[in-house]
Design a protein around this motif. Structure first.
Motif, PDB file in Angstrom:
ATOM      1  N   SER A  42     116.567 -56.995  40.348  1.00  0.00           N
ATOM      2  CA  SER A  42     116.237 -56.623  39.178  1.00  0.00           C
ATOM      3  C   SER A  42     114.823 -55.800  39.375  1.00  0.00           C
ATOM      4  CB  SER A  42     115.724 -57.938  38.448  1.00  0.00           C
ATOM      5  OG  SER A  42     115.019 -57.663  37.331  1.00  0.00           O
ATOM      6  N   ARG A  43     114.734 -54.842  38.379  1.00  0.00           N
ATOM      7  CA  ARG A  43     113.431 -54.082  38.516  1.00  0.00           C
ATOM      8  C   ARG A  43     112.033 -54.606  37.887  1.00  0.00           C
ATOM      9  NH1 ARG A  43     115.305 -51.535  42.703  1.00  0.00           N
ATOM     10  NH2 ARG A  43     116.945 -50.147  42.471  1.00  0.00           N
ATOM     11  N   ARG A  44     112.335 -55.876  37.527  1.00  0.00           N
ATOM     12  CA  ARG A  44     111.177 -56.372  36.903  1.00  0.00           C
ATOM     13  C   ARG A  44     109.999 -56.606  37.684  1.00  0.00           C
ATOM     14  NH1 ARG A  44     111.510 -62.631  33.948  1.00  0.00           N
ATOM     15  NH2 ARG A  44     109.503 -62.362  32.831  1.00  0.00           N
ATOM     16  N   PRO A  45     109.055 -56.261  37.174  1.00  0.00           N
ATOM     17  CA  PRO A  45     107.587 -56.401  38.209  1.00  0.00           C
ATOM     18  C   PRO A  45     107.199 -57.641  37.917  1.00  0.00           C
ATOM     19  CG  PRO A  45     107.121 -55.134  35.950  1.00  0.00           C
ATOM     20  CD  PRO A  45     108.621 -55.593  35.895  1.00  0.00           C
ATOM     21  N   LEU A  46     107.547 -58.331  38.892  1.00  0.00           N
ATOM     22  CA  LEU A  46     106.933 -59.808  38.815  1.00  0.00           C
ATOM     23  C   LEU A  46     106.396 -60.177  40.333  1.00  0.00           C
ATOM     24  CD1 LEU A  46     106.839 -62.770  37.504  1.00  0.00           C
ATOM     25  CD2 LEU A  46     109.216 -62.926  38.315  1.00  0.00           C
ATOM     26  N   ARG A  47     105.047 -60.854  40.386  1.00  0.00           N
ATOM     27  CA  ARG A  47     104.545 -61.048  41.789  1.00  0.00           C
ATOM     28  C   ARG A  47     104.112 -62.680  41.477  1.00  0.00           C
ATOM     29  NH1 ARG A  47     105.516 -56.422  41.956  1.00  0.00           N
ATOM     30  NH2 ARG A  47     104.191 -54.715  42.716  1.00  0.00           N
ATOM     31  N   ALA A  48     104.655 -63.570  42.461  1.00  0.00           N
ATOM     32  CA  ALA A  48     104.234 -64.837  42.404  1.00  0.00           C
ATOM     33  C   ALA A  48     103.161 -65.097  43.495  1.00  0.00           C
ATOM     34  CB  ALA A  48     105.517 -65.609  42.940  1.00  0.00           C
ATOM     35  N   ARG A  49     102.231 -65.803  43.164  1.00  0.00           N
ATOM     36  CA  ARG A  49     100.964 -66.047  43.945  1.00  0.00           C
ATOM     37  C   ARG A  49     100.628 -67.613  43.609  1.00  0.00           C
ATOM     38  NH1 ARG A  49     102.643 -62.313  45.565  1.00  0.00           N
ATOM     39  NH2 ARG A  49     101.713 -60.164  46.068  1.00  0.00           N
ATOM     40  N   SER A  50     100.203 -68.161  44.657  1.00  0.00           N
ATOM     41  CA  SER A  50      99.982 -69.607  44.794  1.00  0.00           C
ATOM     42  C   SER A  50      98.800 -70.120  44.187  1.00  0.00           C
ATOM     43  CB  SER A  50     100.421 -70.248  46.280  1.00  0.00           C
ATOM     44  OG  SER A  50      99.176 -69.636  47.026  1.00  0.00           O
ATOM     45  N   ASP A  51      97.919 -69.167  44.048  1.00  0.00           N
ATOM     46  CA  ASP A  51      96.581 -69.546  43.487  1.00  0.00           C
ATOM     47  C   ASP A  51      95.929 -68.621  42.796  1.00  0.00           C
ATOM     48  OD1 ASP A  51      94.543 -68.118  45.173  1.00  0.00           O
ATOM     49  OD2 ASP A  51      95.567 -69.432  46.748  1.00  0.00           O
ATOM     50  N   LEU A  53      92.838 -66.788  42.969  1.00  0.00           N
ATOM     51  CA  LEU A  53      92.245 -65.922  43.822  1.00  0.00           C
ATOM     52  C   LEU A  53      93.335 -64.583  44.411  1.00  0.00           C
ATOM     53  CD1 LEU A  53      89.881 -64.440  44.987  1.00  0.00           C
ATOM     54  CD2 LEU A  53      90.006 -65.976  47.040  1.00  0.00           C
ATOM     55  N   ALA A  54      94.637 -65.430  44.782  1.00  0.00           N
ATOM     56  CA  ALA A  54      95.701 -64.471  45.222  1.00  0.00           C
ATOM     57  C   ALA A  54      96.241 -63.750  44.074  1.00  0.00           C
ATOM     58  CB  ALA A  54      96.922 -65.338  45.872  1.00  0.00           C
ATOM     59  N   ALA A  55      96.299 -64.379  42.675  1.00  0.00           N
ATOM     60  CA  ALA A  55      96.956 -63.663  41.773  1.00  0.00           C
ATOM     61  C   ALA A  55      96.009 -62.521  41.116  1.00  0.00           C
ATOM     62  CB  ALA A  55      97.027 -64.461  40.574  1.00  0.00           C
ATOM     63  N   GLU A  56      94.553 -62.656  41.389  1.00  0.00           N
ATOM     64  CA  GLU A  56      93.885 -61.625  41.016  1.00  0.00           C
ATOM     65  C   GLU A  56      93.824 -60.510  41.936  1.00  0.00           C
ATOM     66  OE1 GLU A  56      89.832 -63.568  41.020  1.00  0.00           O
ATOM     67  OE2 GLU A  56      90.215 -64.663  39.097  1.00  0.00           O
ATOM     68  N   VAL A  58      96.377 -58.895  43.244  1.00  0.00           N
ATOM     69  CA  VAL A  58      97.551 -58.028  42.808  1.00  0.00           C
ATOM     70  C   VAL A  58      97.414 -57.616  41.194  1.00  0.00           C
ATOM     71  CG1 VAL A  58      99.103 -59.190  44.313  1.00  0.00           C
ATOM     72  CG2 VAL A  58      99.144 -59.879  42.028  1.00  0.00           C
ATOM     73  N   LEU A  59      96.438 -57.767  40.706  1.00  0.00           N
ATOM     74  CA  LEU A  59      96.274 -57.450  39.187  1.00  0.00           C
ATOM     75  C   LEU A  59      96.395 -55.853  38.955  1.00  0.00           C
ATOM     76  CD1 LEU A  59      94.137 -59.976  37.369  1.00  0.00           C
ATOM     77  CD2 LEU A  59      96.474 -59.587  37.052  1.00  0.00           C
ATOM     78  N   GLY A  60      95.682 -55.414  39.997  1.00  0.00           N
ATOM     79  CA  GLY A  60      95.469 -53.862  40.155  1.00  0.00           C
ATOM     80  C   GLY A  60      96.802 -53.068  40.041  1.00  0.00           C
ATOM     81  N   ASP A  61      97.886 -53.847  40.580  1.00  0.00           N
ATOM     82  CA  ASP A  61      99.297 -53.343  40.564  1.00  0.00           C
ATOM     83  C   ASP A  61      99.848 -53.038  39.381  1.00  0.00           C
ATOM     84  OD1 ASP A  61      98.931 -53.386  43.392  1.00  0.00           O
ATOM     85  OD2 ASP A  61     100.308 -55.306  43.656  1.00  0.00           O
ATOM     86  N   PHE A  62      99.396 -53.534  38.347  1.00  0.00           N
ATOM     87  CA  PHE A  62     100.028 -53.326  37.011  1.00  0.00           C
ATOM     88  C   PHE A  62      99.198 -52.547  36.028  1.00  0.00           C
ATOM     89  CE2 PHE A  62     101.287 -57.371  38.931  1.00  0.00           C
ATOM     90  CZ  PHE A  62     102.754 -57.321  39.067  1.00  0.00           C
ATOM     91  N   GLY A  63      99.770 -52.103  35.072  1.00  0.00           N
ATOM     92  CA  GLY A  63      98.955 -51.404  34.051  1.00  0.00           C
ATOM     93  C   GLY A  63      98.956 -52.315  32.948  1.00  0.00           C
ATOM     94  N   LEU A  64      98.166 -52.098  31.814  1.00  0.00           N
ATOM     95  CA  LEU A  64      98.087 -53.179  30.788  1.00  0.00           C
ATOM     96  C   LEU A  64      99.074 -52.983  29.694  1.00  0.00           C
ATOM     97  CD1 LEU A  64      94.245 -53.130  30.387  1.00  0.00           C
ATOM     98  CD2 LEU A  64      95.533 -54.740  31.343  1.00  0.00           C
ATOM     99  N   PRO A  65      99.534 -53.952  29.046  1.00  0.00           N
ATOM    100  CA  PRO A  65      99.024 -55.510  29.122  1.00  0.00           C
ATOM    101  C   PRO A  65      99.676 -56.171  30.250  1.00  0.00           C
ATOM    102  CG  PRO A  65     100.757 -55.188  27.500  1.00  0.00           C
ATOM    103  CD  PRO A  65     100.737 -53.777  28.223  1.00  0.00           C
ATOM    104  N   VAL A  67     100.531 -60.157  31.903  1.00  0.00           N
ATOM    105  CA  VAL A  67     100.970 -61.360  31.501  1.00  0.00           C
ATOM    106  C   VAL A  67     101.123 -62.350  32.618  1.00  0.00           C
ATOM    107  CG1 VAL A  67     102.818 -63.250  30.283  1.00  0.00           C
ATOM    108  CG2 VAL A  67     102.503 -60.556  29.349  1.00  0.00           C
ATOM    109  N   ILE A  68     100.197 -63.601  32.516  1.00  0.00           N
ATOM    110  CA  ILE A  68     100.094 -64.311  33.716  1.00  0.00           C
ATOM    111  C   ILE A  68     100.499 -65.626  33.550  1.00  0.00           C
ATOM    112  CG2 ILE A  68      98.622 -65.493  35.452  1.00  0.00           C
ATOM    113  CD1 ILE A  68      96.749 -62.849  35.046  1.00  0.00           C
TER     114      ILE A  68
END
Length: 78
Positions: A42-51, A53-56, A58-65, A67-68
């Motif tokens: 699937s081409r869905r842009p999804l990233r899993a992070r455990s906390d 700080l780790a989630a923050e 990868v935020l730059g990898d996405f455009g707005l909006p 969803v976390i």
């Protein structure tokens, strides 16, 4: 539903509206859904992070909006 409630009711012969245990996991675990999407390319842009700080990181990898979502079921509170 994730624990198989609808499956058990159906096994007892009761008419039941709701997903089975396997399909309920799609909503019950974002990690499960991510792995399923990856398995089926699937081409869905999804990233899993455990906390947080780790989630923050990868935020730059996405455009707005953006969803976390937390992994797991939402706990109802009275």
């Amino acid at each position: 539903m994730v624990d198989g409630l609808a499956d058990n009711l159906r096994a007892m012969g009761m008419l039941t509206f709701g997903p089975n245990r396997i399909t309920a996991q799609l909503e019950g675990s974002k990690g499960f859904t991510k792995d399923l999407c990856a398995k089926h390319d699937s081409r869905r842009p999804l990233r899993a992070r455990s906390d947080r700080l780790a989630a923050e990181t990868v935020l730059g990898d996405f455009g707005l909006p953006v969803v976390i979502k937390a992994d797991g079921l939402a706990a109802a509170r009275a």
